[in-house]
Motif scaffolding. Sequence first.
Motif, short mmCIF file in Angstrom:
data_model
loop_
_atom_site.label_atom_id
_atom_site.label_comp_id
_atom_site.label_asym_id
_atom_site.label_seq_id
_atom_site.Cartn_x
_atom_site.Cartn_y
_atom_site.Cartn_z
N ALA A 62 0.89 -1.08 0.22
CA ALA A 62 -0.12 -0.10 -0.08
C ALA A 62 0.78 1.23 0.14
CB ALA A 62 -0.92 -0.08 1.15
N GLY A 63 1.09 1.91 -1.10
CA GLY A 63 2.25 2.99 -1.15
C GLY A 63 3.62 2.33 -1.10
N ARG A 64 4.11 2.89 -0.03
CA ARG A 64 5.66 2.34 0.36
C ARG A 64 5.62 1.62 1.53
NH1 ARG A 64 9.75 5.61 -1.34
NH2 ARG A 64 9.23 7.06 -3.17
N SER A 65 4.53 1.07 1.99
CA SER A 65 4.47 0.05 3.13
C SER A 65 3.83 -1.17 2.89
CB SER A 65 3.95 0.91 4.50
OG SER A 65 2.64 1.32 4.12
N TRP A 66 3.98 -2.16 3.78
CA TRP A 66 3.36 -3.31 3.62
C TRP A 66 2.10 -3.09 4.50
CZ3 TRP A 66 4.79 -6.59 -0.05
CH2 TRP A 66 6.24 -6.51 -0.57
N SER A 67 0.87 -3.80 3.95
CA SER A 67 -0.30 -3.78 4.67
C SER A 67 -1.16 -5.05 4.23
CB SER A 67 -1.08 -2.44 4.47
OG SER A 67 -1.63 -2.65 2.93
N VAL A 68 -1.83 -5.44 5.11
CA VAL A 68 -2.86 -6.55 4.86
C VAL A 68 -4.33 -5.98 5.16
CG1 VAL A 68 -3.75 -8.83 5.87
CG2 VAL A 68 -1.28 -8.36 5.84
N GLY A 69 -5.24 -6.09 4.20
CA GLY A 69 -6.56 -5.48 4.41
C GLY A 69 -7.82 -6.58 3.54
N ALA A 70 -8.61 -5.72 3.36
CA ALA A 70 -9.69 -6.77 2.79
C ALA A 70 -9.26 -7.24 1.45
CB ALA A 70 -10.85 -5.97 2.45
N HIS A 71 -8.60 -6.78 0.52
CA HIS A 71 -8.17 -7.45 -0.77
C HIS A 71 -7.19 -8.30 -0.39
CE1 HIS A 71 -5.12 -4.21 0.45
NE2 HIS A 71 -4.23 -5.04 -0.53
N THR A 72 -6.52 -8.44 0.49
CA THR A 72 -5.53 -9.54 0.92
C THR A 72 -6.26 -10.80 1.26
OG1 THR A 72 -3.97 -7.91 1.78
CG2 THR A 72 -3.61 -10.34 2.18
N VAL A 73 -7.16 -10.57 2.06
CA VAL A 73 -8.17 -11.57 2.65
C VAL A 73 -8.87 -12.43 1.26
CG1 VAL A 73 -10.08 -12.22 4.19
CG2 VAL A 73 -8.42 -10.75 4.65
N GLY A 74 -9.42 -11.47 0.44
CA GLY A 74 -10.09 -11.95 -0.71
C GLY A 74 -9.24 -12.42 -1.68
N VAL A 75 -8.07 -12.35 -1.81
CA VAL A 75 -7.15 -12.84 -2.65
C VAL A 75 -6.54 -14.45 -1.99
CG1 VAL A 75 -4.66 -13.09 -3.54
CG2 VAL A 75 -6.23 -10.97 -3.86
N GLY A 76 -6.58 -14.32 -0.79
CA GLY A 76 -6.23 -15.41 -0.04
C GLY A 76 -7.54 -16.44 0.02
N VAL A 77 -8.79 -16.10 -0.04
CA VAL A 77 -10.01 -16.88 -0.34
C VAL A 77 -9.89 -17.55 -1.75
CG1 VAL A 77 -12.42 -16.74 -0.58
CG2 VAL A 77 -11.28 -15.72 1.65
N ALA A 78 -9.55 -16.74 -2.59
CA ALA A 78 -9.53 -17.21 -4.06
C ALA A 78 -8.37 -18.24 -4.23
CB ALA A 78 -9.23 -15.92 -4.87
N VAL A 79 -7.26 -18.04 -3.49
CA VAL A 79 -6.14 -18.98 -3.56
C VAL A 79 -6.63 -20.38 -2.93
CG1 VAL A 79 -3.82 -19.58 -2.81
CG2 VAL A 79 -4.35 -17.31 -3.59
N VAL A 80 -7.14 -19.98 -2.07
CA VAL A 80 -7.50 -21.51 -1.26
C VAL A 80 -8.88 -22.16 -2.24
CG1 VAL A 80 -8.83 -22.46 0.79
CG2 VAL A 80 -7.10 -20.84 1.14
N MET A 81 -9.50 -21.53 -2.65
CA MET A 81 -10.87 -21.92 -3.59
C MET A 81 -10.12 -22.71 -4.78
SD MET A 81 -13.89 -19.57 -3.21
CE MET A 81 -14.86 -20.59 -4.39
N LEU A 82 -9.14 -22.09 -5.36
CA LEU A 82 -8.44 -22.58 -6.45
C LEU A 82 -7.53 -23.83 -6.49
CD1 LEU A 82 -7.16 -19.36 -8.28
CD2 LEU A 82 -8.80 -20.86 -9.14
N TRP A 83 -7.06 -23.80 -5.14
CA TRP A 83 -5.88 -24.98 -4.53
C TRP A 83 -7.28 -26.14 -4.28
CZ3 TRP A 83 -5.98 -26.54 1.12
CH2 TRP A 83 -5.35 -27.64 1.16
N ARG A 84 -8.31 -26.00 -4.15
CA ARG A 84 -9.52 -27.09 -3.97
C ARG A 84 -10.22 -27.16 -4.99
NH1 ARG A 84 -8.86 -30.06 0.15
NH2 ARG A 84 -10.99 -30.67 -0.02
N ARG A 85 -9.53 -26.69 -6.49
CA ARG A 85 -10.00 -27.11 -7.53
C ARG A 85 -11.55 -26.58 -7.93
NH1 ARG A 85 -5.41 -28.46 -9.65
NH2 ARG A 85 -4.38 -30.27 -8.74
N CYS A 86 -11.88 -25.51 -7.17
CA CYS A 86 -13.09 -24.59 -7.79
C CYS A 86 -13.14 -24.00 -9.23
CB CYS A 86 -13.50 -23.74 -6.65
SG CYS A 86 -13.80 -24.51 -5.12
N SER A 87 -13.96 -23.51 -9.68
CA SER A 87 -14.30 -22.88 -10.85
C SER A 87 -13.52 -21.67 -10.64
CB SER A 87 -15.63 -22.81 -11.30
OG SER A 87 -15.88 -21.56 -12.33
N LEU A 88 -12.94 -21.26 -11.72
CA LEU A 88 -12.32 -19.69 -11.80
C LEU A 88 -13.35 -18.76 -11.54
CD1 LEU A 88 -9.54 -18.15 -11.89
CD2 LEU A 88 -9.89 -18.23 -14.32
#
Length: 105
Positions: A62-88
């Motif tokens: 986020a700019g010049r610093s590292w941050s964890v926010g809602a978008h990070t959680v959304g990407v994490g959920v997508a990664v887990v779903m793709l790992w479980r072989r769900c539809s893209l």
Amino acid sequence: MALTYTQVWVLIVGLAALTVLIKAAGPVVLGGRQLPPWFSRVTMLMAPALLSALVVTSVLAAGRSWSVGAHTVGVGVAVVMLWRRCSLVLCVVVAVAVTAGLRAI
């Protein structure tokens, strides 16, 4: 340091020309010779490594610093779903819904 409009376009054109030169250097230097097998294996692994680095920095930066926010959680959920072989498409829809839900809270 802010760049002027002209400097930005000069930078874009210069980088485009440099990209063309780099891409043309391979065939010119090799001249049709085959690469060693170890080199081919390394170059095949570079694209996934660079892609993952881009994803990590765009998700966690986020700019010049590292941050964890809602978008990070959304990407994490997508990664887990793709790992479980769900539809893209389903992964994208659920990730957007999770991100929107967390931002609404």
